[in-house]
Design an enzyme around this catalytic site. Structure first.
Site, short mmCIF file in Angstrom:
data_model
loop_
_atom_site.label_atom_id
_atom_site.label_comp_id
_atom_site.label_asym_id
_atom_site.label_seq_id
_atom_site.Cartn_x
_atom_site.Cartn_y
_atom_site.Cartn_z
N HIS A 174 -9.45 4.55 -2.16
CA HIS A 174 -8.73 5.71 -1.67
C HIS A 174 -7.60 5.29 -0.73
CE1 HIS A 174 -8.00 8.98 1.26
NE2 HIS A 174 -8.08 9.75 0.20
N CYS A 202 -0.54 0.52 -16.47
CA CYS A 202 -0.38 1.13 -15.16
C CYS A 202 -1.32 0.42 -14.19
CB CYS A 202 -0.69 2.62 -15.21
SG CYS A 202 -2.37 3.03 -15.72
#
Length: 801
Positions: A423, A753
């Protein structure tokens, strides 16, 4: 000589005579009235009348004397001189011929409006011999709801006097304008009864980033002076210009303002206007309906095009508008060039390097490529936000969404735990701040309250140094960098940053995460909206509060989600924007409002009910259909056909077929109107069965983090085995090469990605050499990776030669 000109008699060529504001009003009346654009009637008192007023009252000498020996840095003296000049002007008397002409035009205007004494706005419009480098906007005064001949003449004199306010005098001194080289025209314009409706300002570009392909409409209740003066936070609307011209309705974003007060007519007669507090209902309600926002945007596009043709170049504008509360009609009441962003060059990118050695307090994985210094603040719990000051370095064990308010004001983030997919890493990239994650023991080793330097500019290892070290910051102009054959695309999760990021060199967006938009722009679990009646009272109350003002709760989800997605697609139009359908894990879905009621508890959510397996399952299918509806709105209503979609975590071709069928039932059919559907390649089955997946999808996007976890069987968050997590492992790289070969054989594109190509030059080189079609990067990694890819391509060409 004539001292007054009706708006229908003037145009842009008359700026020396009537100033830019009045000349622009005349241009709209004369050049655009036949297109249906409404402009209130009015007339302009010329700058010649102002100069005549000064001469007839022998004011030039006293003004020069008052300005003699002026030193603007002495503010008190500047104010005294200004007051003396203004008092002298206000004590003057109008020359008879000027007064007669002004009053005749006012009487004609009143008669045309069916009134004895029309309510008018009286606005200053400065003139100068060379205004190309000047902006007089906001320096002189305007007066609203002026009624009667005595009030009118007094307001005109007060406009004349406002040419010598302290700020106007100081501006001319700074710009090198002679105080008598600047004149003043005054516009007199019929008031629009916006005090009974709404008004505001339009920019023909995004006023924050300078992004040129949107119309921004600001709106508030009452007269628009509150917006112009910044007294209220208005509602904001963004409309995409290119697809608006094609006939679509691309209102891609709305932002509800607080609209604390309403400027209205003062019925007591003590003042012409007064500010009154708005009601709670007014603050919660948009001050302009969507249809009227779009109408204003269409007019703004026409005006911008007209001005561009007149000037022979693209011209961005700031336009004031108003809605009449008596008739419901919209009007354009002012227009002027936008001077802040119009000539701004493409942004330069900053590269960093530490220039001195220092004691290393902690090391971990580098996120971003910046270097910053700041005071360290060691926190254990997000509840300690009150002790955190903007610009400090946040040091903590790990972060989750509760930490984001602190992270948004931090200079950098350092965590004990976590990897590049944590995160802290994801949010830091999106915020554009450096982070050092997985810096074991940082909360013990980094002393709180002391200055530290966080460096993410030394390769893949991020370091926290004691003290504020000297570092170098170099700007690179992206326009001077070549473009590689491999497409360089962006990863973008925050729509609010999209307009600014679009100015970076890019070939579109290779990964836009729907879950990022869903979490920040919706915040409610989709099933809490589709199954609202089943919610317990506490949750039902909170969902009702979040969706207040929206009768159809499904529409709330689709509307909010389509705005976030639409903003991303508009920012990069016409380049492709590949949106990945939501890929929350069950524990993350449970974190949304109401989510714990619908999500199972799983031992290993990473390998659980996520991605494709949710979309066709009866326990989530209706939620996925809302996602499909939002995508349809962006493509069909907004006209943003550059939006593509991608299916994540698709374990088998059979799952892919089931997802495509559900999409078709929701009105999204692959191939219709150019719709392309991609699949994330992150599970070994996607690589082994690449040929079968290629029959279903238009292309692949390699998700390097999940692929590495699943190929190597490594949990990157486990401290004991985290060192084995490496995207450069031979098995991972061979899987990528195999996919590229099989996909190209089937005529499909392959991208990648994730941060790996930007952190590991050798991985980027490997993929480019094998012909990968695109690399998607976080914005901070674009320029360094472009340079690496260009080097690889040059080497490959030399080798081939």
């Amino acid at each position: 000589m004539r001292w007054v000109r009706r708006f229908s008699e003037i145009g842009l060529e008359d700026v020396p005579l009537v100033g830019e504001k009045n000349a622009s009003l005349g241009e709209m009346v004369r050049g655009l009235g036949n297109l249906g654009i409404r402009v209130p009637e009015g007339f302009a008192i010329t700058a010649g009348a102002y100069r005549r007023f000064l001469r007839e009252n022998d004011l030039e000498g006293p003004v020069r004397e008052a300005l003699s020996g002026l030193r603007c840095e002495d503010v008190e003296d500047l104010v005294r001189r200004s007051r003396r000049i203004q008092d002298a002007i206000l004590g003057g008397i109008f020359p008879d011929d000027v007064e007669v002409e002004v009053l005749r035009c006012y009487r004609e205007l009143s008669a045309a409006c069916g009134e004895e004494h029309a309510d008018v706005a009286v606005r200053s419009s400065a003139t100068a011999k060379d205004v190309s480098t000047a902006s007089f906007a906001g320096q002189q005064e305007s007066f609203l709801n002026v009624r009667g001949e005595v009030q009118l003449l007094e307001a005109i004199k007060r406009c004349f006097a406002s040419l010598f306010t302290p700020r106007a005098i100081g501006y001319r001194e700074d710009m090198g304008f002679g105080h008598f080289g600047v004149g003043l025209s005054v516009g007199v314009q019929k008031m629009v009864r916006a005090d009974l409706a709404s008004s505001g300002v339009i920019f023909t570009l995004d006023p924050e980033s300078g992004f040129p392909d949107v119309i921004y409409v600001a709106s508030t209740w009452g007269l628009g002076e509150n917006v112009v003066r910044g007294r209220v936070v208005p509602d904001g609307f963004y409309v995409h210009k290119p697809t608006l011209r094609e006939g679509y309705a691309p209102l891609v974003r709305r932002r509800l303002g607080t609209k604390e007060s309403r400027l209205t007519y003062d019925e007591s007669g003590h003042r012409t206007v007064e500010n009154v507090p708005t009601s709670v209902e007014e603050r919660k309600t948009f001050s302009l309906p969507d249809a009227e926002v779009l109408q204003l945007a269409r007019w703004a596009v026409l005006i911008e095009g007209h001005y561009g043709a007149k000037h022979g170049r693209r011209t961005f504008l700031a336009i004031e508008w108003a809605k009449d509360g008596l008739t419901g009609d919209l009007f354009m009441i002012q227009v002027r060039p936008e001077t802040v962003h119009g000539a701004r060059e493409a942004p330069k990118v900053k590269l960093y390097s530490v220039r001195e050695k220092g004691e290393v307090l902690a090391e971990g994985l580098a996120v971003g490529n910046a270097v910053v210094s700041g005071e360290a603040r060691v926190l254990q719990d997000p509840g300690e936000i009150a002790s955190f000051r903007p610009g400090e370095v946040l040091v903590t064990g790990m972060t989750d969404p509760d930490w984001e308010p602190i992270m948004k004001t931090a200079a950098a983030v350092v965590t004990d735990r976590g990897g590049r997919a944590s995160h802290a890493a994801i949010v830091a990239r999106e915020l554009g701040i450096p982070a050092v994650v997985g810096a074991q023991g940082a909360t013990r080793k980094v002393p709180g309250g002391e200055p530290v330097t966080v460096s993410c500019a030394e390769g893949e290892t991020g370091r926290v140094y004691r003290g504020a070290l000297r570092y170098e910051e170099t700007e690179v102009d992206p326009a001077s960098i070549g473009r590689p054959e491999t497409r360089i695309m962006l990863e973008v999760g925050d729509p609010e940053r999209a307009f600014g990021l679009a100015r970076l060199p890019n070939d579109g967006v290779g990964l836009a995460r729907m879950e990022s938009v869903l979490a920040s722009w919706v915040g409610v679990h989709p099933l809490a909206l589709t199954r609202f009646d089943s919610l317990p009272p506490r949750v039902k109350l909170e969902v009702s509060r979040r969706t207040q003002g929206c009768e159809d709760r499904r529409e709330f989800f689709v509307d909010r989600l389509s705005q976030g997605i639409g903003t991303l697609a508009a920012a990069f139009w016409p380049k492709p924007v590949i949106l990945r359908f939501s890929d929350f894990k069950t524990n993350e879905y449970a974190g949304l409002l109401g989510g714990e009621l619908f999500e199972p508890r799983e031992e290993n959510p990473m390998l659980g009910w996520r991605g494709a397996s949710r979309y066709y399952h009866p326990d989530y299918r209706e939620g996925f259909m809302l996602e499909v509806a939002a995508v349809r709105r962006v493509r069909e209503l907004f006209g943003l056909k550059n939006l593509k979609v991608m299916v994540p975590f698709c374990r088998t071709p059979e799952e892919g077929e089931r997802v495509l069928r559900v999409m078709e039932e929701g009105g999204l059919r692959r191939g219709d109107d150019g719709l392309e559907v991609y699949v994330m390649a992150e599970i070994p089955s996607n690589f082994v069965l690449a040929r079968e997946f290629a029959l279903l999808f238009d292309g692949f996007c390699i998700g390097s983090s999940d692929l590495t976890r699943l190929v190597l069987g490594v949990d990157g968050g486990s401290e004991r085995i985290s060192s084995l997590f490496d995207e450069r492992d031979e098995a991972v790289m061979k899987m990528c090469a195999m996919l590229i070969e099989e996909a190209h054989r089937a005529g499909r594109k392959v991208g990648i990605c994730g941060p790996a190509p930007s952190y590991y030059p050798e991985l980027a080189a490997y993929l480019v050499e094998r012909g990968i079609d695109s690399i998607s990067l976080s914005p901070d990694a674009v320029v360094p990776t472009v340079l690496r890819v260009l080097d690889v391509e040059r080497s490959a060409r030399k080798g081939a030669g």
